[in-house]
Structure formats: C-alpha cells, structure tokens
Design a protein around this motif. Structure first.
Motif: not given
Length: 450
Positions: A135-138, A177-179, A210-214
């Motif tokens: 959510i933060e990255l989006a 995030m584009q998908i 960086m993302l917090d999940l795999s």
C-alpha cells in the motif's frame, strides 16, 4: 579511489579560491553551523545561489581528486553551512551532494574528521533502508508522474489485441506496481481478456525503493487481484541479477521460446527504469578472446541482442533521460546536479515538510546521489544513459521504433492533468518524453524486431 597524503586535517586558515562569474543574491545570508575544529564566522556571505553551490561542489570534488584534504575540508565546511538538509530545494539538493562527497573523502580512512562527518550523515540516511508495504509503495509511486508516465504509456502499448495468451516479462524498479493498472486495461478488451503470464526478475540487489514482502507473496496478491477482474494470471519469479545482464532470466526465456512460438503467445518485455543498472562499457564483463573490447564487453549490448534473439512481440523501454556514465567525477557531478534538481523542485509541490513520504522520497534521491558520486567500479550502479544512447543501442540490436498511438498520448495527458502544472509531455519522433518546466525527465520508447 584517491588516497589523501595527510594523516590529519588541520583547520584551514586560507581563503577559498575566488569563484568566477557567480551570481550574488543580496538577500541570502546564512547562520553558520559549526563543525569540530572550525571557528564560527559571523556570516558566510552570499553563497546561497544554486550556481554558486554547484561551483563549490565542483571545487570540492577537484580538491578530493587531487588529494588536497585541507581545501576539501574547508569547502565542505562552507557547504555544510549554506546547504541545510531542511532548506529550500536547491539547498537540500546540495546537501545530498555534500553528504556524497564526504562519504567519498572518508573512504581513504586517512582523515578522522571526514570519517566522523560521514558517520554523522550516515545516521541521517537511515530512511534509505525503509521497506515499503504494498500500500505504501503503490501510494509512493503515484505521487508524481515520474513512474506513472511510464506506466501509462507502456500499458497502452502492451494491451495487445488478437492474442489469447500474453506473456509479460517485467523488469521494473517498482516491484510490479504497474501490473494492477495493466490488468484493469486488459480486463475490458472486447474479445475478452487473454491468459496473462507474468515473469518477474527477482533481482538479487537491494535498490530503493525496497519491498517488505517476497516476490512469491507479491505474485500471490497479483494473481488474486487479476482473478477479481476475471483475468487468469500465471506468475513466475526467476532470480536474476542486473550485474550479469539478467543472464539467468534470458536463458529461461530462451528455453521456453519454442513453446511460445507454437502457442502463438505474445511476448512483451517491459523495461521500467531497470536497464541502467546493467553495467555499461566502463566495466569489464570478463568475456575472453574479444576482438572489439568496447562493444563485446558491453553487457547492455549483449542483453539487448539476447532480447532480440527471443523475437519479442514488443519491447517497451522507459528510463530517466540523463547521463551518469562519465568516468570523470566532476563531469558526473555536474550532470547529476543539473538533472536531480528536478525531483527536489517537484517535491515542494505535493509533499509537506516533515511528512514520512517526503523523507522516503528524498532518501531515495540521496541514495542515488551517493551512488553516483562516492562509488566507483561495480559498486557504482546508477549509470543512467540519455534517450539518444538507448535509441542507438536498440537500433544496433536490430529493433525498430514504433510510435505510441493517439489513444496512448491522450491517456498520458489525462494522467498529467492530475498533477502539478509544471509537468508536460512532448513527442520526439516515435518517442514520448515527460518534462518538468520544459526539461526532459523520463522517456518512453516502444520497439519491435526490425
């Protein structure tokens, strides 16, 4: 990396050499912030102009490269007092370069003061290590058109009609995030949505954001989102590295090429601000027995030729329109300074001071500046090339540029209307270029095999 000849750093007593042809602002005076070992003057005078700060950074870089620790220390002290981290956009930009130069100077280990200053600033850059939730990255990438421009242009180009299966290979800095917006556009196709195969290069490097999940967890969320839009999606992640030109990804795609051709799949290669991390000519790829050392050792050239060998349906290349490849520190500094003022200038239009998003945004910029200025060799991965160079690379790899449709241009314009008035769009031949106050920022190009 330079080695300072001095083992200590005495307080400089001489004046900085005169700076020629520098504009002076009568209203800009700065309260000095003392560093250990330095007296505090009543005023530093009129050093606050952006051109003046750039000149000071250049003088400092030259002093560092010529091993003049005393002069470098003196100029860094002046910069520290005229470029606070909470100042205006030009001051914050200069502060980022100040930190990068301190980090470069400290690498020699011969000057304790430089090392101490680098440690202090390292604490200020802790936001670089922030890992975003989805959510933060989006939300983060939607703040400006910096990424949305490429998303919108690419989505219009890759929403292919007439294919029952579309295989998308996503090489993206923003972790897919584009998908979701691409899925939304595909879901509305008149003939019904195709089967979407999404292959992601699970980069082994940690580049911000960086993302917090795999990627496996990310893939599961994307598959569920696609299902909610009545789109069937298959997700696969291939561990791969930009440092070797995504060789494992290319090999996996090559092994599947025959099956793809037999099934009539569309192969879409989406390159969003990721290819400039592939080493360019200044680094050796270790290829033996080469007759042309520059061309044959360019991993970028090898990567693009390997892509061409896959016979993709379309390749979309989006990146920042700047040149950070010079081996000369001063040239690289000037190029970066005269490009990276743009994001610092734009941030004042949409984020309040003190907000977490603004801290993340500028920490990302400081990471880029430090990589460009303080690192060399394989550690210097921020090696942007301008659009003209990428266009020539694609043509040399036997690709032919294709123009974006009028519908795509309209979509980009509508997206820009949601942002500050300084953003603009211009066409250069078949390509689209995002601008800020008339300056090129990001380009989007589309290619098919020639």
């Amino acid at each position: 990396m330079m080695q300072f000849t001095e083992t200590y750093c005495p307080s400089p007593l001489h004046k900085i050499p005169p700076l020629p042809n520098l504009p002076v602002s009568k209203n800009q005076m700065y309260r000095a912030r003392p560093w250990p070992g330095f007296p505090t003057p009543k005023s530093l005078g009129n050093f606050g102009d952006a051109n003046c700060m750039e000149q000071l950074l250049v003088h400092c870089a030259n002093a560092i490269e010529s091993n003049d620790a005393t002069l470098a220390q003196q100029i860094l002290w002046v910069l520290n007092n005229i470029a606070p981290p909470d100042g205006d956009s030009n001051q914050r930009l200069t502060c980022g370069f100040l930190r990068a130069l301190i980090a470069r100077a400290a690498k020699s280990g011969n000057c304790k003061l430089f090392t101490a200053m680098a440690n202090v600033h390292a604490n200020d850059l802790s936001m670089n290590n922030h890992k975003f939730s989805i959510i933060e990255l989006a939300s983060f990438v939607d703040l400006t058109p910096w990424h949305r421009f490429g998303f919108t242009a690419a989505n219009a180009a890759v929403a292919l009609e007439g294919y029952s299966v579309v295989h998308i290979v996503d090489l993206s800095l923003t972790h897919c995030m584009q998908i979701p917006t691409l899925i939304d556009s595909i879901a509305t196709r008149l003939e019904g949505p195709p089967l979407v195969k999404l292959t992601v290069a699970g980069a082994m490097e940690d580049f911000p954001p960086m993302l917090d999940l795999s990627y496996e967890e990310l893939g599961s969320k994307l598959v569920n989102f696609a299902r909610s839009r009545n789109v069937v999606m298959e997700f696969r992640v291939i561990p791969s590295s930009s440092s070797n030109g995504f060789s494992s990804l290319i090999e996996q795609l090559r092994m599947q090429q025959l099956i793809r051709v037999e099934n009539g799949e569309a192969l879409v290669i989406n390159c969003h601000m990721m290819l400039h991390y592939i080493p360019e000519e200044t680094l050796s790829s270790g290829v033996p027995n080469t007759s042309s050392p520059i061309e044959s050792t360019s991993l970028r050239t090898m990567f693009l030729k390997a892509l061409r060998g896959l016979d993709p349906t379309i390749v979309v290349l989006v990146d920042e329109d700047a040149d950070f490849t010079s081996n000369n520190l001063v040239n690289r500094l000037r190029s970066a300074y005269n490009y990276l003022w743009i994001p610092y200038d734009t941030v004042d239009t949409f984020l309040p001071r003190g907000s977490k998003q603004r801290q993340w945004y500028e920490a990302d910029l400081c990471w880029k500046i430090e990589n460009v200025i303080s690192h060399e060799g394989p550690q210097r991965v921020e090696r942007l090339e301008p659009k003209s160079k990428w266009v020539q690379r694609m043509r040399n790899a036997s690709f032919r540029g294709v123009a974006f449709s009028e519908e795509a241009i309209t979509e980009v314009k509508n997206m820009l209307d949601e942002h500050a008035a300084g953003w603009g769009l211009k066409k250069e031949d078949e390509d689209l270029v995002l601008t800020w106050k008339g300056h090129n920022v990001v380009f989007a190009t589309a290619w098919i095999p020639a």
